[in-house]
Design an enzyme around this catalytic site. Structure first.
Site, PDB file in Angstrom:
ATOM      1  N   GLU A 167      41.227  25.412  38.093  1.00  0.00           N
ATOM      2  CA  GLU A 167      39.859  25.282  38.631  1.00  0.00           C
ATOM      3  C   GLU A 167      39.139  24.047  38.108  1.00  0.00           C
ATOM      4  OE1 GLU A 167      41.060  28.086  37.325  1.00  0.00           O
ATOM      5  OE2 GLU A 167      40.828  29.708  38.795  1.00  0.00           O
ATOM      6  N   PHE A 212      36.006  43.884  35.370  1.00  0.00           N
ATOM      7  CA  PHE A 212      37.136  42.963  35.339  1.00  0.00           C
ATOM      8  C   PHE A 212      36.736  41.611  35.927  1.00  0.00           C
ATOM      9  CE2 PHE A 212      41.000  41.214  37.443  1.00  0.00           C
ATOM     10  CZ  PHE A 212      41.670  40.877  36.276  1.00  0.00           C
ATOM     11  N   GLN A 213      37.054  40.555  35.219  1.00  0.00           N
ATOM     12  CA  GLN A 213      36.730  39.178  35.605  1.00  0.00           C
ATOM     13  C   GLN A 213      35.227  38.976  35.847  1.00  0.00           C
ATOM     14  OE1 GLN A 213      39.550  37.907  38.692  1.00  0.00           O
ATOM     15  NE2 GLN A 213      40.931  37.219  37.069  1.00  0.00           N
ATOM     16  N   LYS A 216      30.884  40.016  45.311  1.00  0.00           N
ATOM     17  CA  LYS A 216      31.891  40.318  46.331  1.00  0.00           C
ATOM     18  C   LYS A 216      31.352  41.219  47.442  1.00  0.00           C
ATOM     19  CE  LYS A 216      36.693  41.786  46.818  1.00  0.00           C
ATOM     20  NZ  LYS A 216      37.917  42.218  46.113  1.00  0.00           N
ATOM     21  N   MET A 244      41.855   6.375  20.990  1.00  0.00           N
ATOM     22  CA  MET A 244      40.522   6.054  20.512  1.00  0.00           C
ATOM     23  C   MET A 244      40.259   6.730  19.163  1.00  0.00           C
ATOM     24  SD  MET A 244      37.940   4.198  21.062  1.00  0.00           S
ATOM     25  CE  MET A 244      37.447   3.735  22.731  1.00  0.00           C
TER      26      MET A 244
END
Lengths: 170, 577
Positions: free
Chosen positions: B49, B111-112, B161, B481
């Site tokens: 993502e 969940f999630q 949802k 760096m």
């Protein structure tokens, strides 16, 4: 409390916001994120059901007030910001305080309370709960007056404020 | 017309003119993925993502159109937090749609589930949690309006949802062809105060040592042409910050290039010695100013910015101008045309500038036979072998600074990088996004090996979705760096900066992702490899250039020091008095 130097005084901001969930969190999180200090905060609905008003007392030393105002203004839900000038606004706080007091000293307290314009809310065997509404300095003074008696519990609200109208009574 | 939330969301995106979106489906966003099948919008399926977010950023930076990404709830939302913050700091217009657990489950640690709007509130221009299907069209319209107007930025829309799931009655809504935005607290004022412009012009007319200090805001306001007019009209030299490379042509005689920590000596010093900084869409970032107390102490400041909060945030301007940069420049040009640019003699200033340019050009020591490649050499060869309008997307670190220094940017919107947040791994997904937006242009990612390992999996996306970007991997086996800082400020004590000389096998890895890949060790092979890469149009190309690890980015202003203390390369030390 009254040690505000002219350059770094506390500012009272009256912030009108959309009355939506999470808006107070956005304002609070902005202050935390930008390291602006809040001295006092009060939130309530307004005459318009779509709007809420947040009164914030900002520590003028933590950041230039114009930077605080400009950053607040970037929040999409902030509709209006007023930076109230001292002497040009009515500011009020409410204090509820429970003091230890023997029955024989009740009259002393009530006398002081009357003079300050407060009310007795509740009385116990050896304590009293008082309420007082006033400008912050007035509340401070009364709080100091009560200290020798022994303050058992104290709760002060955040400051609320509105700009003066043409003519101010007080 | 009756419809459901998922359909309405996609139709709303179509109504905003969205042509492409980057994303990856999952549980909570599933119902919105079904109508995508029937939509004209091209959906690019990413492998992580974070890639979706950076692709949307690259797309937005290359095209000027808002980038769109869509991912599911929970871990997908947290994976896109980095691109959101990146876009916020670099003012990139982007709309990110995240799935959320059903409204009834919010707050139950489902969940999630995560508090996506809470997490992203301070790194988005605004975010929305939509709780009613009927609100979707309006919120999408508002999200695009906020993302693209004023100071652009990322906007997140969190969609539970149940309001998009057609099997749930809560997803039902009446589609309306017209929706109005309702944002009483959002006002964009692009106009500029004529009095402020007048004051600015007076300062310009009387300045002996003026510099045009140009930031990314010039590109956001599409003001490159106006800037050219202003510079040529006044004969004032221009510095372009890391966010503004390409906003003014590097080959123009008035261009001094990039200022700041790794800016070239002349750009840094000219700002430092200036008596007037005409600041256009820049924000006095610490990487530009160095130690603030010592920054350009004798300079008066004109500061033009669309965001009033930038005016006086870091350095108090003598003339603040709130408004759109292009409008402000055009207003200044108009007043200057009417009243002239003044008669101030700037001969001495110009000769000081050309003196610095002669004494302190960007230089590096060419590699001797048998030595590893010089990264600057690779970038010069790449620059010389590619079309002038090639888009360069870089990661973050030494290679980013060298790319900015040694490329010649003569066109706006050809340089894409992560300036404010400094996000390693930015280049490959950003290059993919840019190529999707500008398929006719050649797009090169200039990357380091540390960065490459953070987002290289998106090369799979590039191959599968047929997005033929090219990657110049400047591979020195180090976090370069960080190593440079340890060399210079930690007595060469290298702590956790060595990656590996042979692992991974970048050529093999790139090939396994469907890319054409080469490895180049010898300076004599560089040109041919680039020429070969430029010929390949049917797949991504990766060239693993093996570069010298001890090479440092010069010049440098060490962190915490002032811009008068520029560290020049060893070969120029004798020039510093």
């Amino acid at each position: 409390m009254n040690t505000e130097s002219p350059g770094h005084r506390n500012h009272t901001l009256v912030v009108t916001v959309e009355n939506k969930s999470g808006v107070l969190a956005r304002v609070a999180s902005l202050f935390a994120r930008r390291a602006f200090n809040i001295r006092s905060l009060a939130v309530a609905p307004t005459e318009d059901e779509h709007l809420s008003r947040i009164t914030i007392v900002v520590d003028g030393e933590s950041a230039p007030i114009e930077q605080v105002v400009n950053q607040l203004d970037k929040l999409i839900n902030v509709v209006d910001i007023q930076d109230l000038q001292p002497g040009h606004a009515i500011e009020r706080e409410l204090m509820l305080v429970t003091v230890a007091v023997e029955p024989e000293h009740r009259d002393d307290i009530v006398e002081q309370l009357d003079r300050a314009g407060g009310k007795v809310m509740s009385v116990g065997a050896d304590s009293m709960m008082l309420s007082l509404v006033g400008d912050p300095e007035h509340i401070d003074t009364f709080e100091n007056l009560l200290r020798p008696f022994g303050i058992l519990e104290i709760q002060r609200t955040g400051r609320v404020a509105l700009a003066n109208l043409d003519e101010t009574i007080e | 017309m009756k419809t459901d939330g998922g359909q309405a969301l996609i139709r709303s995106l179509e109504r905003e003119g969205v042509e492409v979106m980057f994303g990856l489906p999952g549980g909570a966003i599933l119902p919105v993925y079904d109508p995508i099948i029937d939509s004209k919008i091209r959906h690019i399926l990413v492998r992580h993502e974070q890639g979706a977010g950076h692709m949307a950023e690259g797309y937005a930076q290359a095209t000027g159109k808002p980038g769109v990404a869509m991912v599911t709830s929970g871990p997908a939302a947290t994976n896109i937090v980095t691109p959101l913050c990146d876009a916020y700091l670099d003012s990139i217009p982007m709309v990110v749609i995240t799935g959320q657990v059903p409204t009834a489950a919010i707050g139950t640690d489902a969940f999630q589930e995560c508090d996506t709007t809470g997490i992203t509130a301070s790194i988005t221009k605004h975010n929305f949690l939509v709780t009613e299907a009927q609100d979707i069209p309006q919120v999408i319209k508002e999200a695009f309006h906020i993302a693209t107007t004023g100071r652009p930025g990322p906007v997140l829309v969190d969609i539970p949802k149940d309001i998009v799931d057609p099997t749930n009655p809560r997803s039902s809504l009446e589609w309306e062809d017209n929706v109005e935005i309702d944002l009483p607290g959002y006002k964009v004022d692009t106009s500029v105060d004529p009095e402020a412009i007048q004051k600015a012009v007076e300062l310009i007319q009387n300045a002996e040592r003026p510099i045009l200090y140009i930031g990314g805001g010039i590109l956001k306001s599409r003001a490159a042409e106006s800037l050219l007019e202003l510079a040529e009209l006044t004969g004032i030299h221009v510095v372009t910050t890391l966010m503004a490379r390409g906003a003014f042509p590097d080959s123009h005689e008035l261009c001094l290039g990039m200022p700041g920590m790794h800016g070239n000596f002349t750009a840094v010093t000219a700002m430092q010695e200036s008596d007037l900084l005409i600041t256009l869409g820049a924000r006095f970032d610490d990487r530009v100013t160095g130690k603030l107390d010592e920054f350009a102490v004798s300079a008066k400041i004109i500061h033009v910015d669309i965001d009033p909060a930038e005016l006086g945030k870091v350095r108090r301007p003598d003339v603040p101008v709130q408004g759109d940069c292009r409008t402000a420049i055009e207003a200044m040009v108009s007043v200057l045309r009417d009243f002239g640019s003044g008669n101030t003699d700037r001969t001495a200033w110009k000769s000081r500038i050309s003196g610095w340019q002669e004494r302190f050009p960007l230089v590096y020591e060419p590699s001797t036979p048998g030595q590893a490649l010089k990264p600057q050499f690779v970038i010069e060869k790449l620059r010389d072998a590619t079309p002038a309008d090639t888009i360069v997307a870089s990661g973050v670190g030494q290679h980013q600074m060298w790319a900015s220094q040694y490329w010649t940017f003569n066109h706006p919107y050809t340089w894409i990088n992560s300036g404010g947040l400094g996000t390693m791994g930015f280049s490959i997904p950003a290059a993919i996004g840019a190529k999707v937006g500008c398929p006719e242009k050649m797009v090169w990612a200039v990357d380091g090996d540390g960065c490459f390992q953070m987002t290289a999996q998106e090369l799979v996306t590039a191959r599968v979705e047929n997005i033929p970007i090219k990657v110049a991997l400047l591979n020195n086996s180090y976090l370069g760096m960080v190593r440079q800082w340890q060399d210079m400020f930690y007595e060469e004590r290298h702590s956790e900066v060595f990656l590996s000389k042979e692992i991974p096998d970048y050529k093999g890895w790139a090939e396994s992702m469907g890319c054409f890949a080469m490895r180049v060790d010898d300076p004599d092979e560089v040109e041919e490899a680039i020429a070969q890469a430029n010929e390949i149009e049917d797949r991504p190309v990766v060239i693993d250039f093996r570069t010298a690890a001890e090479e440092k980015v010069y010049p440098m202003v060490a962190s915490g020091t002032g811009n008068s203390d520029v560290i020049v390369p060893p070969s120029q030390e004798k020039e510093i008095r």
